[in-house]
Scaffold this motif. Structure first.
Motif, PDB file in Angstrom:
ATOM      1  N   LEU A 151       0.817  -1.210   0.000  1.00  0.00           N
ATOM      2  CA  LEU A 151       0.000   0.000   0.000  1.00  0.00           C
ATOM      3  C   LEU A 151       0.851   1.261   0.000  1.00  0.00           C
ATOM      4  O   LEU A 151       0.515   2.266  -0.639  1.00  0.00           O
ATOM      5  CB  LEU A 151      -0.871  -0.024   1.261  1.00  0.00           C
ATOM      6  N   LEU A 152       1.986   1.237   0.715  1.00  0.00           N
ATOM      7  CA  LEU A 152       2.843   2.424   0.812  1.00  0.00           C
ATOM      8  C   LEU A 152       4.009   2.370  -0.175  1.00  0.00           C
ATOM      9  O   LEU A 152       4.364   3.364  -0.782  1.00  0.00           O
ATOM     10  CB  LEU A 152       3.434   2.524   2.224  1.00  0.00           C
ATOM     11  N   ARG A 153       4.564   1.208  -0.327  1.00  0.00           N
ATOM     12  CA  ARG A 153       5.824   1.056  -1.021  1.00  0.00           C
ATOM     13  C   ARG A 153       5.639   0.895  -2.522  1.00  0.00           C
ATOM     14  O   ARG A 153       6.441   1.392  -3.318  1.00  0.00           O
ATOM     15  CB  ARG A 153       6.521  -0.183  -0.427  1.00  0.00           C
ATOM     16  N   ALA A 204       2.573   6.314  -9.894  1.00  0.00           N
ATOM     17  CA  ALA A 204       1.996   7.531  -9.328  1.00  0.00           C
ATOM     18  C   ALA A 204       3.127   8.521  -9.050  1.00  0.00           C
ATOM     19  O   ALA A 204       4.268   8.124  -8.806  1.00  0.00           O
ATOM     20  CB  ALA A 204       1.259   7.205  -8.033  1.00  0.00           C
TER      21      ALA A 204
ATOM     22  N   PHE C  38       0.062   8.470  -3.289  1.00  0.00           N
ATOM     23  CA  PHE C  38      -0.881   7.664  -2.524  1.00  0.00           C
ATOM     24  C   PHE C  38      -0.282   7.246  -1.184  1.00  0.00           C
ATOM     25  O   PHE C  38      -0.976   7.188  -0.170  1.00  0.00           O
ATOM     26  CB  PHE C  38      -1.316   6.450  -3.343  1.00  0.00           C
ATOM     27  N   GLY C  39       0.997   6.971  -1.180  1.00  0.00           N
ATOM     28  CA  GLY C  39       1.671   6.691   0.077  1.00  0.00           C
ATOM     29  C   GLY C  39       1.607   7.876   1.028  1.00  0.00           C
ATOM     30  O   GLY C  39       1.440   7.715   2.242  1.00  0.00           O
ATOM     31  N   ILE C  40       1.726   9.090   0.459  1.00  0.00           N
ATOM     32  CA  ILE C  40       1.633  10.304   1.274  1.00  0.00           C
ATOM     33  C   ILE C  40       0.244  10.424   1.899  1.00  0.00           C
ATOM     34  O   ILE C  40       0.098  10.684   3.101  1.00  0.00           O
ATOM     35  CB  ILE C  40       1.955  11.558   0.419  1.00  0.00           C
ATOM     36  N   VAL C  42      -1.969   7.976   2.403  1.00  0.00           N
ATOM     37  CA  VAL C  42      -2.215   6.898   3.367  1.00  0.00           C
ATOM     38  C   VAL C  42      -1.522   7.191   4.695  1.00  0.00           C
ATOM     39  O   VAL C  42      -2.119   7.047   5.764  1.00  0.00           O
ATOM     40  CB  VAL C  42      -1.734   5.541   2.802  1.00  0.00           C
ATOM     41  N   LEU C  43      -0.267   7.635   4.635  1.00  0.00           N
ATOM     42  CA  LEU C  43       0.449   7.885   5.878  1.00  0.00           C
ATOM     43  C   LEU C  43      -0.145   9.088   6.623  1.00  0.00           C
ATOM     44  O   LEU C  43      -0.180   9.101   7.869  1.00  0.00           O
ATOM     45  CB  LEU C  43       1.937   8.097   5.605  1.00  0.00           C
TER      46      LEU C  43
END
Lengths: 218, 218, 218
Positions: A151-153, A204, C38-40, C42-43
């Motif tokens: 999800l993050l990586r 992204a 998207f990681g930004i 989510v975190l």
């Protein structure tokens, strides 16, 4: 519960299908990591039930289905048993994990969104919880094996297909148009989008002005 | 709550005993990791209360006992204080952690199973949640200190003793035979099985055809 | 809910402010880690909503505010958008994270304690849950990016300012003296204590007789 969006059995069937494919993905990862038979079972259970458990706890649907519905508990055990005896060679195992995981994303973003809506959440919140249901099991699995969650990586937009699928379901609900065809459409769209993103390495963007900066941290 | 399986005070006493030994195991790990006094307290609290918190949240027993019962909160602080002043030498600390952890497994698989059953879950689900209660705190502790949980990594069948103990309790309940003797039997069996598994390095099998494949991932 | 400690809107406003600063801290960490957009997001969401979600689940306030209040969901998105376009240079990003994080600690230990008390917990339990609310989001964030949480690792007493702030709120409640001035006092005390602890490297003690032992584990 306000009302049921699906005829009896359909929500349950979709849930079990999602549980089966996610459990398979989890069990395969356990094999890749060389865990023993109990590690395989635990990772199958966690991957398959983690997202739905999170959803049920957040909306207050307790006791959570993962522990009150025996089928939810037995299905991952069956998936784990299959994987224990039949699993691809190591060099092909990652692709199999990704395909099963993509199928789970599609199934769970639909069932997560509808169940949240049935428990009285608004459409936006239902879609958000649908995404959380879809990605939750995988996040828990990755945390347990000590990896940064996809999800993050994963630069290949792990969350986007689930976001599209959950938003489609929310739109179908708001137009009173959720049926077998539109449900299948949301599931397949999510599944195909995820596979395409991986196949064509869709990326992204990083934060503005960040690309030119120092290299990634080790 | 349907009915109480134990006379008043017994469930509470067993819970406090389990909390004390798990808190000691958590605090000892914090000492081994060279955490400061607050890290020791946090790890004692998380290890001792994590499993029961998970159980209470899943069955909807809110506010969770970990926060509504002051004894549940103070007991880990006492254990942390003991460990802060008195702890074995580093080279012997791992054995102490394992013994306290094994005692906690035995106590919590019993109290977890009975409390889940009292809240209306079936026998299989109660035993499953009993296992989750027993292993939950340790999993949370391992995740926080950034290690793959013993539950997955440990080839010496971490979950099996808890599974045996919880199944014994479920059987005793189904035969209407849960009393002081059978409860003690389940606790001691779990404790001894875990110690024996570690002593004789009992191993669970890897996935079929996997043993001969490539070496473990780094 | 027994009764409201704050006039309508104040609890909500403090919650939103805490969510905004924690989301900013989370998004900045994601930028430092070179996560994509998207990681930004989510975190930012996890850091901002994790602590409150934990509190709501523990006290049984479901559906949890993180999913039932649209403002709680949109605020982290706004913070993430800001950070995506405007963020400090890499070499100064850690300081910015720490300042936003300290502000979040102050705001959340107040709102966490009051909400827990409103749901019927005792004063000690309310303060404990206030601390958990304040540190919860950061712990979740650190676990997701595969780091040992500041709560455990940071020798500069991460939890102590939150403990002081939550205890001040509990004392103000018990003396029926919680108002705008005392609330602001608790928030500012927590914030300043945390900044001072970092500025002057205040250290908490290691376990007794441990200092002279072997070096820290790698």
């Amino acid at each position: 519960m306000l009302h049921d969006l699906f005829p009896p059995g359909v929500q349950h069937g979709l849930d079990l299908a999602g549980i089966f494919v996610f459990a398979t993905a989890g069990a395969l990862l356990a094999v890749r990591k060389n865990f023993d038979v109990f590690g395989i079972v635990v990772l199958a259970l966690v991957t398959a039930l983690g997202g739905g458990l999170f959803r049920d706890i957040v909306i207050g649907a307790t006791p959570a289905a993962a522990f009150s519905d025996l089928g939810f508990f037995v299905t991952p055990l069956i998936a784990a048993a299959f994987v224990f005896f039949l699993h691809p060679e190591v060099q092909r195992i990652n692709r199999a994990i990704n395909v099963f995981d993509a199928a789970g994303l599609g199934l769970f973003c639909v069932t997560g969104t509808t169940k949240a809506y049935e428990y009285g959440l608004g459409l936006t919140a239902s879609a958000a919880l649908g995404v959380a249901t879809a990605v939750g099991g995988g996040v828990l699995r990755d945390v347990l094996v000590n990896e940064v969650p996809s999800l993050l990586r994963d630069r290949e937009m792990y969350a986007v297909p689930a976001l599209v699928g959950a938003s489609m379901v929310a739109l179908f609900i708001s137009f009173d148009n959720l049926n077998a065809v539109t449900t299948a459409l949301a599931i397949v769209t999510t599944f195909v989008l995820r596979l395409l993103a991986m196949r064509y390495h869709l990326r992204a963007p990083l934060a503005w002005n960040r690309r030119s900066s120092v290299a990634e941290e080790p």
